[in-house]
Scaffold this active site. Structure first.
Site, PDB file in Angstrom:
ATOM      1  N   GLU A 173       0.839  -1.214   0.000  1.00  0.00           N
ATOM      2  CA  GLU A 173       0.000   0.000   0.000  1.00  0.00           C
ATOM      3  C   GLU A 173       0.869   1.257   0.000  1.00  0.00           C
ATOM      4  O   GLU A 173       0.700   2.145   0.843  1.00  0.00           O
ATOM      5  CB  GLU A 173      -0.994  -0.015   1.165  1.00  0.00           C
ATOM      6  CG  GLU A 173      -1.976  -1.170   1.051  1.00  0.00           C
ATOM      7  CD  GLU A 173      -3.240  -1.036   1.893  1.00  0.00           C
ATOM      8  OE1 GLU A 173      -3.316  -0.151   2.762  1.00  0.00           O
ATOM      9  OE2 GLU A 173      -4.172  -1.833   1.660  1.00  0.00           O
ATOM     10  N   GLU A 300      -5.017  -8.823  -0.274  1.00  0.00           N
ATOM     11  CA  GLU A 300      -5.837  -8.467   0.897  1.00  0.00           C
ATOM     12  C   GLU A 300      -7.278  -8.360   0.441  1.00  0.00           C
ATOM     13  O   GLU A 300      -7.604  -7.544  -0.429  1.00  0.00           O
ATOM     14  CB  GLU A 300      -5.382  -7.146   1.530  1.00  0.00           C
ATOM     15  CG  GLU A 300      -4.094  -7.284   2.296  1.00  0.00           C
ATOM     16  CD  GLU A 300      -3.676  -6.024   3.046  1.00  0.00           C
ATOM     17  OE1 GLU A 300      -4.552  -5.243   3.478  1.00  0.00           O
ATOM     18  OE2 GLU A 300      -2.460  -5.820   3.197  1.00  0.00           O
TER      19      GLU A 300
HETATM   20  O1  AHR Z   1      -5.757  -5.417   6.955  1.00  0.00           O
HETATM   21  C1  AHR Z   1      -5.545  -4.254   7.675  1.00  0.00           C
HETATM   22  C2  AHR Z   1      -4.787  -3.257   6.846  1.00  0.00           C
HETATM   23  O2  AHR Z   1      -5.526  -2.935   5.709  1.00  0.00           O
HETATM   24  C3  AHR Z   1      -3.471  -3.709   6.267  1.00  0.00           C
HETATM   25  O3  AHR Z   1      -2.435  -3.629   7.181  1.00  0.00           O
HETATM   26  C4  AHR Z   1      -3.268  -2.741   5.154  1.00  0.00           C
HETATM   27  O4  AHR Z   1      -2.456  -3.231   4.126  1.00  0.00           O
HETATM   28  C5  AHR Z   1      -4.685  -2.415   4.711  1.00  0.00           C
HETATM   29  O5  AHR Z   1      -4.906  -1.064   4.627  1.00  0.00           O
END
Ligand code: AHR
Length: 497
Positions: A173, A300
């Protein structure tokens, strides 16, 4: 009535086991307590890893595990997490609750966890606050066999042989918590950092993953590829994508267990947005990489609700209901259907955080409804996707939150057995299903279903479980059955020779 046409003769791609991957982050009680309790704990463990949790994870055949974050990755300095534990530096986990991170779970412990799980390793490096040298040395420490400063240190720390790093993430990110960069700037950094992610072991080349977009940020995808792509595939093996299902707003996401019918359908509609994201980011990737050599790594995904009342807001601990089971079933079907481009996906996070498959409380452990869906879908791993099409798939929902009622995917294993997974998103309507599939010999089914807010607790850990789904009739044209509302179903179909 809806009709599912299956053509087992037409293979559409390979379903990488990694589509059912997981993500473990130094966040709340994911690593500490959820997975790692230390060798001296009275919770039964093997080399510090909880036996109950490892067993439950092995059962769903975790294929790959991403670590150490997440946002945590871009403030993690790996050298703090090696060597004698009592000497390891303590740090503040500024992203997640401001708690003290004692670094007792580091590289050796992560590799030990993956060894116990029998899964592939996905290590996420630090671009946001780390140096090129630091990243390069980490790769050397983990994977170099010969004599070198880092390999010698690994050996001195008790691990003679190098490990295999299957995937390496160059930042996380970086448009946000990983440094607030512009895509062009990150693209240049990716070119530089990845140069020093050396392949020391030609038998196990490391697949390098660039930081991809946040949900619908197509500009990011385009600009990163424009900056990086000209050096070809040795340069980038994957581009990530992060997308969470948030039923409400980021300020008021909604409760995990106490929600309305509107919130149910918001959750379904927002989950189905994953399909648009795969198609649109995929179309941009196609412009640069028409042969689909670069994988879309959805590293994610999952539901994100308000934290459980009374828990640390920085720990992101949430419960998990039948609604989450549907979200899992829908997404896993979408990943299968797009397996020509999607090569990995990692649900966030494996234990005690967002859409977790396991929850723990001290010595106790429960498998969530999401765990039960992964347990059904594991049969798809390493199969081929076959052609399948739905007709009569109506819309369900309320107000602006509408989604197609059904999702499906069908795979075939090497022996020719078919695996059909289906979801019915409707809160109250079953669906009469006809499956057009000649030559069915036999069929066996399993179902995960329940009231919309049904969930497992430490007092009642088996309220939601899978059950046999036997009411399936073999007809001369295929199959027929009623698909209950709020259900995720697996059918295993054997064909006549
Ligand atoms: O999953 C929680 C957070 O969400 C992670 O650390 C990040 O990569 C995303 O913003």
């Amino acid at each position: 009535m809806a009709k599912l046409f299956i053509n087992p003769e037409v293979k559409k791609g390979h379903v990488n086991p990694e589509l059912q991957g997981h993500f473990s982050e130094h966040l709340g009680r994911c690593i500490y307590e959820g997975i790692y309790v230390g060798e001296n704990s009275d919770i039964p463990n093997v080399n510090g890893m909880r036996k109950d949790v490892v067993e439950a994870l092995k059962e769903i055949k975790v294929p790959v595990l991403r670590w150490p974050g997440g946002c945590f990755a871009d403030e993690y300095h790996w050298k703090d997490g090696i060597g004698p534990k009592e000497k390891r530096k303590k740090m503040i986990n500024t992203h997640w609750g401001g708690v003290v991170e004692d670094n007792s779970f580091g590289t050796h412990e992560f590799m030990e966890l993956c060894r116990q799980l029998g899964c592939k390793t996905y290590v996420n490096g630090n671009v946001g606050s780390g140096t090129v040298q630091e990243m390069s040395e980490w790769v050397e420490y983990m994977t170099f066999k010969g004599v070198s400063p880092m390999a010698d240190q690994r050996k001195a720390n008790g691990h003679e042989e190098p490990w295999v790093v299957d995937y390496f993430g160059v930042g996380n990110e970086n448009w946000g918590c990983g440094g607030n960069m512009r895509p062009e700037y990150y693209g240049d950094l990716f070119r530089r950092y990845q140069t020093y992610v050396r392949n020391y072991d030609n038998a196990h080349p490391i697949a390098k993953i660039a930081c991809g977009a946040n949900a619908g940020d197509y500009h990011w995808t385009e600009k990163v590829l424009e900056t990086c792509f000209d050096h070809g595939f040795g340069f980038m093996n994957g581009l990530s994508l992060h997308y969470y299902t948030v039923p409400g707003t980021w300020e008021h996401k909604g409760s995990a267990t106490d929600f309305s019918k509107e919130e149910w359908y918001n959750t379904m509609a927002k989950t189905m947005y994953m399909e648009t994201l795969i198609q649109r980011h995929g179309a941009i990737m196609d412009q640069f990489d028409p042969d689909k050599k670069i994988g879309m790594m959805i590293d994610e995904w999952g539901t994100w609700y308000d934290v459980e009342p009374g828990t640390n807001p920085g720990f992101l601990y949430q419960q998990n209901t039948i609604r989450d089971a549907l979200v899992a079933g829908i997404n896993l079907n979408l990943f299968n259907k797009n397996c020509d481009r999607v090569k990995m996906a990692n649900i966030a996070q494996m234990v005690n955080v967002l859409q977790s498959v396991i929850l723990t409380e001290g010595k106790k452990m429960v498998k969530t409804p999401t765990w039960h869906v992964f347990n059904l879908y594991k049969v798809h791993q390493d199969n081929d996707l076959v052609e399948s099409t739905l007709t009569g798939n109506t819309e369900v929902g309320l107000g602006n939150s509408k989604a197609k009622k059904l999702t499906e995917s069908v795979t075939v294993d090497e022996k020719g057995k078919l695996y059909v997974t289906l979801t019915n998103l409707s809160l109250d309507e079953a669906e009469t299903m006809e499956v057009a599939l000649p030559k069915v010999k036999s069929v066996k089914g399993q179902i995960v279903t329940g009231k919309m807010d049904a969930h497992n607790t430490f007092k009642a850990p088996n309220k939601v479980q899978s059950a046999a789904f036997d009411d399936v009739t073999v007809t001369k044209d295929g199959l027929s059955f009623e698909l209950p509302a709020r259900s995720v179903v697996l059918l295993e179909v054997t064909l006549k020779k």
